[in-house]
Design a protein around this motif. Structure first.
Motif, mmCIF file in Angstrom:
data_model
loop_
_atom_site.group_PDB
_atom_site.id
_atom_site.type_symbol
_atom_site.label_atom_id
_atom_site.label_comp_id
_atom_site.label_asym_id
_atom_site.label_seq_id
_atom_site.Cartn_x
_atom_site.Cartn_y
_atom_site.Cartn_z
ATOM 1 N N TYR A 82 0.830 -1.205 0.000
ATOM 2 C CA TYR A 82 0.000 0.000 0.000
ATOM 3 C C TYR A 82 0.865 1.256 0.000
ATOM 4 C CZ TYR A 82 -4.739 1.720 0.375
ATOM 5 O OH TYR A 82 -5.951 2.278 0.080
ATOM 6 N N ALA A 83 1.966 1.228 0.733
ATOM 7 C CA ALA A 83 2.843 2.397 0.841
ATOM 8 C C ALA A 83 3.439 2.775 -0.509
ATOM 9 C CB ALA A 83 3.960 2.128 1.845
ATOM 10 N N LEU A 84 3.626 1.809 -1.401
ATOM 11 C CA LEU A 84 4.188 2.097 -2.717
ATOM 12 C C LEU A 84 3.293 3.008 -3.537
ATOM 13 C CD1 LEU A 84 5.472 -1.472 -3.711
ATOM 14 C CD2 LEU A 84 6.826 0.462 -2.874
ATOM 15 N N PHE A 85 1.991 2.942 -3.265
ATOM 16 C CA PHE A 85 1.040 3.720 -4.050
ATOM 17 C C PHE A 85 0.808 5.120 -3.481
ATOM 18 C CE2 PHE A 85 0.298 -0.570 -5.317
ATOM 19 C CZ PHE A 85 -0.084 -0.494 -6.645
ATOM 20 N N PHE A 86 1.265 5.356 -2.264
ATOM 21 C CA PHE A 86 1.042 6.652 -1.626
ATOM 22 C C PHE A 86 2.331 7.145 -0.970
ATOM 23 C CE2 PHE A 86 -2.950 4.356 -1.740
ATOM 24 C CZ PHE A 86 -3.766 5.268 -2.387
ATOM 25 N N LEU A 88 3.687 10.016 -0.834
ATOM 26 C CA LEU A 88 3.695 11.371 -0.264
ATOM 27 C C LEU A 88 3.107 11.424 1.138
ATOM 28 C CD1 LEU A 88 2.626 13.511 -3.373
ATOM 29 C CD2 LEU A 88 4.929 13.043 -2.506
ATOM 30 N N GLY A 89 2.537 10.326 1.589
ATOM 31 C CA GLY A 89 1.905 10.326 2.905
ATOM 32 C C GLY A 89 2.259 9.090 3.704
ATOM 33 N N ASP A 90 1.641 8.972 4.866
ATOM 34 C CA ASP A 90 1.816 7.814 5.738
ATOM 35 C C ASP A 90 0.565 6.953 5.622
ATOM 36 O OD1 ASP A 90 2.180 5.947 7.694
ATOM 37 O OD2 ASP A 90 2.338 7.369 9.356
ATOM 38 N N SER A 91 0.680 5.848 4.903
ATOM 39 C CA SER A 91 -0.486 5.004 4.631
ATOM 40 C C SER A 91 -0.660 3.882 5.642
ATOM 41 C CB SER A 91 -0.359 4.382 3.236
ATOM 42 O OG SER A 91 0.787 3.539 3.182
ATOM 43 N N SER A 92 0.230 3.782 6.632
ATOM 44 C CA SER A 92 0.260 2.602 7.507
ATOM 45 C C SER A 92 -1.038 2.418 8.296
ATOM 46 C CB SER A 92 1.449 2.675 8.458
ATOM 47 O OG SER A 92 1.393 3.827 9.263
ATOM 48 N N LYS A 93 -1.586 3.499 8.835
ATOM 49 C CA LYS A 93 -2.788 3.371 9.659
ATOM 50 C C LYS A 93 -4.005 2.980 8.825
ATOM 51 C CE LYS A 93 -4.269 3.513 13.876
ATOM 52 N NZ LYS A 93 -3.682 2.638 14.905
ATOM 53 N N TYR A 94 -4.145 3.641 7.670
ATOM 54 C CA TYR A 94 -5.284 3.317 6.805
ATOM 55 C C TYR A 94 -5.163 1.883 6.291
ATOM 56 C CZ TYR A 94 -8.958 3.964 3.335
ATOM 57 O OH TYR A 94 -10.114 3.851 2.607
ATOM 58 N N ALA A 95 -3.938 1.479 5.934
ATOM 59 C CA ALA A 95 -3.721 0.114 5.480
ATOM 60 C C ALA A 95 -4.072 -0.887 6.576
ATOM 61 C CB ALA A 95 -2.269 -0.070 5.036
ATOM 62 N N ASP A 160 -3.710 11.355 6.530
ATOM 63 C CA ASP A 160 -2.310 10.946 6.651
ATOM 64 C C ASP A 160 -1.849 10.255 5.365
ATOM 65 O OD1 ASP A 160 -2.149 11.931 9.208
ATOM 66 O OD2 ASP A 160 -2.464 9.990 10.184
ATOM 67 N N LEU A 161 -2.732 9.439 4.821
ATOM 68 C CA LEU A 161 -2.442 8.703 3.597
ATOM 69 C C LEU A 161 -2.148 9.649 2.436
ATOM 70 C CD1 LEU A 161 -3.028 5.703 2.154
ATOM 71 C CD2 LEU A 161 -5.100 6.875 1.464
ATOM 72 N N MET A 162 -2.970 10.683 2.289
ATOM 73 C CA MET A 162 -2.811 11.618 1.175
ATOM 74 C C MET A 162 -1.598 12.518 1.355
ATOM 75 S SD MET A 162 -5.139 10.568 -0.718
ATOM 76 C CE MET A 162 -5.006 11.794 -2.011
ATOM 77 N N ILE A 166 -2.440 16.883 -0.332
ATOM 78 C CA ILE A 166 -3.542 17.743 0.098
ATOM 79 C C ILE A 166 -2.995 19.137 0.365
ATOM 80 C CG2 ILE A 166 -5.284 18.178 1.865
ATOM 81 C CD1 ILE A 166 -5.491 15.220 2.331
ATOM 82 N N HIS A 167 -3.522 20.116 -0.356
ATOM 83 C CA HIS A 167 -3.100 21.507 -0.167
ATOM 84 C C HIS A 167 -4.331 22.375 0.063
ATOM 85 C CE1 HIS A 167 1.029 20.622 -1.385
ATOM 86 N NE2 HIS A 167 0.547 19.975 -2.422
ATOM 87 N N PRO A 168 -4.380 23.195 1.111
ATOM 88 C CA PRO A 168 -3.411 23.148 2.213
ATOM 89 C C PRO A 168 -3.730 21.996 3.164
ATOM 90 C CG PRO A 168 -5.085 24.772 2.683
ATOM 91 C CD PRO A 168 -5.410 24.222 1.315
ATOM 92 N N ARG A 169 -2.780 21.611 3.965
ATOM 93 C CA ARG A 169 -3.000 20.550 4.941
ATOM 94 C C ARG A 169 -4.023 20.994 5.972
ATOM 95 N NH1 ARG A 169 -2.369 15.486 5.176
ATOM 96 N NH2 ARG A 169 -1.525 15.434 7.287
ATOM 97 N N LEU A 170 -4.992 20.131 6.226
ATOM 98 C CA LEU A 170 -6.007 20.454 7.215
ATOM 99 C C LEU A 170 -5.471 20.225 8.619
ATOM 100 C CD1 LEU A 170 -9.353 18.986 5.824
ATOM 101 C CD2 LEU A 170 -8.703 21.377 5.997
#
Length: 220
Positions: A82-86, A88-95, A160-162, A166-170
């Motif tokens: 999953y991390a390979l596809f994202f 720019l972000g941290d995909s670990s939690k969503y994965a 986190d994944l995105m 995401i601009h601007p960061r929320l």
């Protein structure tokens, strides 16, 4: 619309799984010669349980075995893919949340059967099937209800994944505000939890959510 933010991330898993499996459109002779023959009884059972044809299941299984020769996917491998596809972000939690949603028997690994059944729902399931799947994703502890905290955890993991895309960061408070608004809309009887009936009823009345569920219709 903030009402659909919680659902946009759910469709990312379809992209990842579809990319992990071999493409249906690439059927040259060399690939055909290496096709893994799926056990007929299991194949027929999967046909009855999914919206895929026999040939589609064979092709999916071939791709699965190429990427996962052991026949199962553990959580670390799933996160790494999953991390390979994202990047720019941290995909670990969503994965992690997705892995738990796929791991129906809670044995810590995903079989081809588990993955393909959920892929069938996400790609070709009815509206109600897709909404049931989404509910189970948000119901992190599997108690039959979605709490505000669970919804917040999922939405934060999507942001986190995105990551930098995401601009601007929320800020976290903005995310919490989105969740408060969305949860209040869903929690029809205001008892502090969202049931499956409330969830489906609210989503079916929201045109944006209904359109988002159609994005990958017949994608395979």
């Amino acid at each position: 619309s903030s009402r659909t933010e919680c659902f946009k991330g759910d469709h990312m898993i379809i992209i990842v799984l579809s990319s992990t499996f071999s493409s249906f459109n690439n059927e040259d002779e060399e690939q055909e010669s290496t096709t893994v023959r799926y056990h007929p009884e299991n194949l027929e059972q999967l046909q009855s349980q999914t919206h895929f044809s026999r040939q589609e299941l064979q092709l999916l299984y071939r791709g699965f075995k190429n990427d996962c020769p052991s026949g199962v996917v553990n959580e670390d491998t799933f996160k790494n893919i999953y991390a390979l596809f994202f990047p720019l972000g941290d995909s670990s939690k969503y994965a992690q949340f997705l892995f738990n949603a796929f791991d129906k028997d809670k044995n810590g690994s995903l079989s081809f059967e588990e993955l393909v059944c959920d892929l069938s729902v996400l790609l070709r399931g009815s509206t109600e099937e897709k909404l049931n799947w989404a509910f189970n994703l948000y119901d992190i502890n599997n108690d039959g209800h979605i709490t505000k905290e669970e919804m917040l955890d999922i939405l934060k993991s999507i942001y986190d994944l995105m990551g930098k895309s995401i601009h601007p960061r929320l800020k976290e408070e903005a995310v919490r505000q989105h969740v408060r608004m969305f949860f209040q809309k869903m929690d029809i009887n205001q008892d502090g939890v969202v049931t499956i009936d409330e969830f489906i009823d609210c989503c079916q009345k929201d045109e944006n959510i209904m359109q988002s569920l159609k994005i990958f219709d017949n994608a395979v």
